[in-house]
Design a protein around this motif. Sequence first.
Motif, mmCIF file in Angstrom:
data_model
loop_
_atom_site.group_PDB
_atom_site.id
_atom_site.type_symbol
_atom_site.label_atom_id
_atom_site.label_comp_id
_atom_site.label_asym_id
_atom_site.label_seq_id
_atom_site.Cartn_x
_atom_site.Cartn_y
_atom_site.Cartn_z
ATOM 1 N N HIS A 75 -10.440 -2.851 -9.430
ATOM 2 C CA HIS A 75 -9.672 -2.882 -8.287
ATOM 3 C C HIS A 75 -9.654 -1.168 -7.982
ATOM 4 O O HIS A 75 -9.726 -0.339 -8.655
ATOM 5 C CB HIS A 75 -7.985 -2.792 -8.954
ATOM 6 C CG HIS A 75 -7.624 -4.271 -9.129
ATOM 7 N ND1 HIS A 75 -6.441 -4.663 -9.705
ATOM 8 C CD2 HIS A 75 -8.180 -5.231 -8.495
ATOM 9 C CE1 HIS A 75 -6.221 -5.867 -9.900
ATOM 10 N NE2 HIS A 75 -7.459 -6.429 -8.939
ATOM 11 N N PRO A 76 -10.068 -1.173 -6.399
ATOM 12 C CA PRO A 76 -9.782 0.266 -6.025
ATOM 13 C C PRO A 76 -8.472 0.487 -5.490
ATOM 14 O O PRO A 76 -7.811 -0.390 -5.147
ATOM 15 C CB PRO A 76 -10.811 0.331 -4.836
ATOM 16 C CG PRO A 76 -10.817 -1.230 -4.507
ATOM 17 C CD PRO A 76 -10.564 -2.074 -5.553
ATOM 18 N N MET A 77 -7.770 1.812 -5.282
ATOM 19 C CA MET A 77 -6.782 1.786 -4.514
ATOM 20 C C MET A 77 -6.890 1.882 -3.130
ATOM 21 O O MET A 77 -7.861 2.501 -2.549
ATOM 22 C CB MET A 77 -6.044 3.132 -4.933
ATOM 23 C CG MET A 77 -5.796 3.167 -6.580
ATOM 24 S SD MET A 77 -4.626 2.101 -7.082
ATOM 25 C CE MET A 77 -5.916 0.635 -7.746
ATOM 26 N N LYS A 78 -5.967 1.364 -2.302
ATOM 27 C CA LYS A 78 -6.311 1.163 -0.923
ATOM 28 C C LYS A 78 -6.257 2.518 -0.101
ATOM 29 O O LYS A 78 -7.038 2.892 0.648
ATOM 30 C CB LYS A 78 -5.519 0.265 -0.277
ATOM 31 C CG LYS A 78 -5.796 -0.123 1.143
ATOM 32 C CD LYS A 78 -4.820 -1.105 1.915
ATOM 33 C CE LYS A 78 -5.049 -1.465 3.297
ATOM 34 N NZ LYS A 78 -4.182 -2.526 3.796
ATOM 35 N N GLU A 79 -5.532 3.432 -0.630
ATOM 36 C CA GLU A 79 -5.425 4.701 0.105
ATOM 37 C C GLU A 79 -6.343 5.802 -0.619
ATOM 38 O O GLU A 79 -6.583 6.814 0.171
ATOM 39 C CB GLU A 79 -3.893 5.412 -0.095
ATOM 40 C CG GLU A 79 -3.663 5.881 -1.279
ATOM 41 C CD GLU A 79 -3.211 5.021 -2.382
ATOM 42 O OE1 GLU A 79 -2.772 5.766 -3.553
ATOM 43 O OE2 GLU A 79 -3.576 3.966 -2.287
ATOM 44 N N ASP A 80 -6.817 5.413 -1.409
ATOM 45 C CA ASP A 80 -8.003 6.217 -2.357
ATOM 46 C C ASP A 80 -8.900 5.500 -3.168
ATOM 47 O O ASP A 80 -9.026 5.200 -4.242
ATOM 48 C CB ASP A 80 -7.285 7.155 -3.334
ATOM 49 C CG ASP A 80 -8.097 8.086 -3.944
ATOM 50 O OD1 ASP A 80 -9.128 8.142 -3.391
ATOM 51 O OD2 ASP A 80 -7.733 8.792 -5.012
ATOM 52 N N PRO A 81 -9.948 4.976 -2.054
ATOM 53 C CA PRO A 81 -10.836 3.632 -2.690
ATOM 54 C C PRO A 81 -11.592 4.266 -3.918
ATOM 55 O O PRO A 81 -12.448 3.545 -4.812
ATOM 56 C CB PRO A 81 -11.456 3.247 -1.372
ATOM 57 C CG PRO A 81 -11.237 4.220 -0.443
ATOM 58 C CD PRO A 81 -10.108 4.942 -0.908
ATOM 59 N N GLU A 82 -11.801 5.583 -3.817
ATOM 60 C CA GLU A 82 -12.695 5.896 -5.057
ATOM 61 C C GLU A 82 -12.080 6.033 -6.368
ATOM 62 O O GLU A 82 -12.715 6.129 -7.589
ATOM 63 C CB GLU A 82 -13.201 7.558 -4.676
ATOM 64 C CG GLU A 82 -14.405 7.463 -3.492
ATOM 65 C CD GLU A 82 -15.657 6.927 -3.845
ATOM 66 O OE1 GLU A 82 -15.835 6.153 -4.950
ATOM 67 O OE2 GLU A 82 -16.660 6.978 -3.212
ATOM 68 N N TRP A 197 -6.497 -2.804 -3.779
ATOM 69 C CA TRP A 197 -7.426 -3.687 -2.981
ATOM 70 C C TRP A 197 -8.530 -4.350 -3.647
ATOM 71 O O TRP A 197 -8.714 -4.269 -4.899
ATOM 72 C CB TRP A 197 -7.850 -2.649 -1.712
ATOM 73 C CG TRP A 197 -8.051 -3.422 -0.684
ATOM 74 C CD1 TRP A 197 -9.336 -3.831 0.392
ATOM 75 C CD2 TRP A 197 -6.888 -4.152 0.288
ATOM 76 N NE1 TRP A 197 -9.040 -4.680 1.491
ATOM 77 C CE2 TRP A 197 -7.561 -4.681 1.366
ATOM 78 C CE3 TRP A 197 -5.706 -4.167 0.163
ATOM 79 C CZ2 TRP A 197 -6.569 -5.426 2.262
ATOM 80 C CZ3 TRP A 197 -4.879 -4.660 1.104
ATOM 81 C CH2 TRP A 197 -5.324 -5.589 2.237
ATOM 82 N N SER A 198 -9.360 -4.841 -2.806
ATOM 83 C CA SER A 198 -10.656 -5.496 -3.514
ATOM 84 C C SER A 198 -11.995 -4.570 -2.911
ATOM 85 O O SER A 198 -11.806 -4.205 -1.586
ATOM 86 C CB SER A 198 -10.714 -7.106 -3.021
ATOM 87 O OG SER A 198 -10.448 -7.190 -1.613
#
Length: 269
Positions: A75-82, A197-198
């Motif tokens: 899972h990445p975070m949607k507002e911080d995808p790194e 997110w995915s």
Amino acid sequence: MLNWMSALRTSPLGLAVGLSAAAAYFLLQPGRTRNATRPRGDSKAPRTWMLETGAAVLQRRPPLRGFDTYLAGFHPMKEDPEHQWIAHHWCKVVNEDFIQCLLFDGNTADANLVGVEYIISERLFRQLPEEERGYWHPHNGEILSGQLAAPGLPQAAEKMLMKRQINSYGKTWHLWDTGVDGRAGDDLPFGAPRLAWSFNHDGELQPWLQELRDRELRLRTEERRAARKDLVAFAHPQEGTDALKGRFERPTREIPGAQEKRAQLTGRH
């Protein structure tokens, strides 16, 4: 949906696959992975152990029954995808359109509960209000890339399970950052819940994280991807596939079968 035993019963190879699944239960147990973060607080006192033992014998646990399908993904975070995690899911099939999962930072008895995920079918997603849809991530990229796995299941059963999840969506909240692979995490669940997110393009997932997951759970992501190529034919364009596009400094590439719905309708990709 995630009830793979039900899927096996409907398969022409149900009996044979079922027997191999039973063998896998004893012979192909997934590797063990644990997180180093331990919650703040004193060790359990003897009276606490006694209360737990009594509760285990005397109290029933109906809400927890059925959380027995194990999935391992990312899972990445949607507002911080790194900001990315390995996500260990224990899921319960409520009905053919709705699943609920508990998320942990490992698969051992001392793993921490770090979030929740709800999974709905494409049919239910289409019924959501427009403003609600932005919370739900698509699953086709995770499945077709081989990232999402059901450790311990034989390949035939896992593939059947993944086919039933094509075109589904998930709503995931992470509640606790416990770190990963030596990165220090919080010893208590601080802050607001974070929407996860995915990954829907090759290159978005940090390679070392996939290598870590595969090594710990004895998985081969690329083999799973190759075995699922024929599932591309069942994939529909999904909303949210391009939600993280352009958010990474490294180059990314399309995953066959993971296509943005709105872009497809306008003739752009």
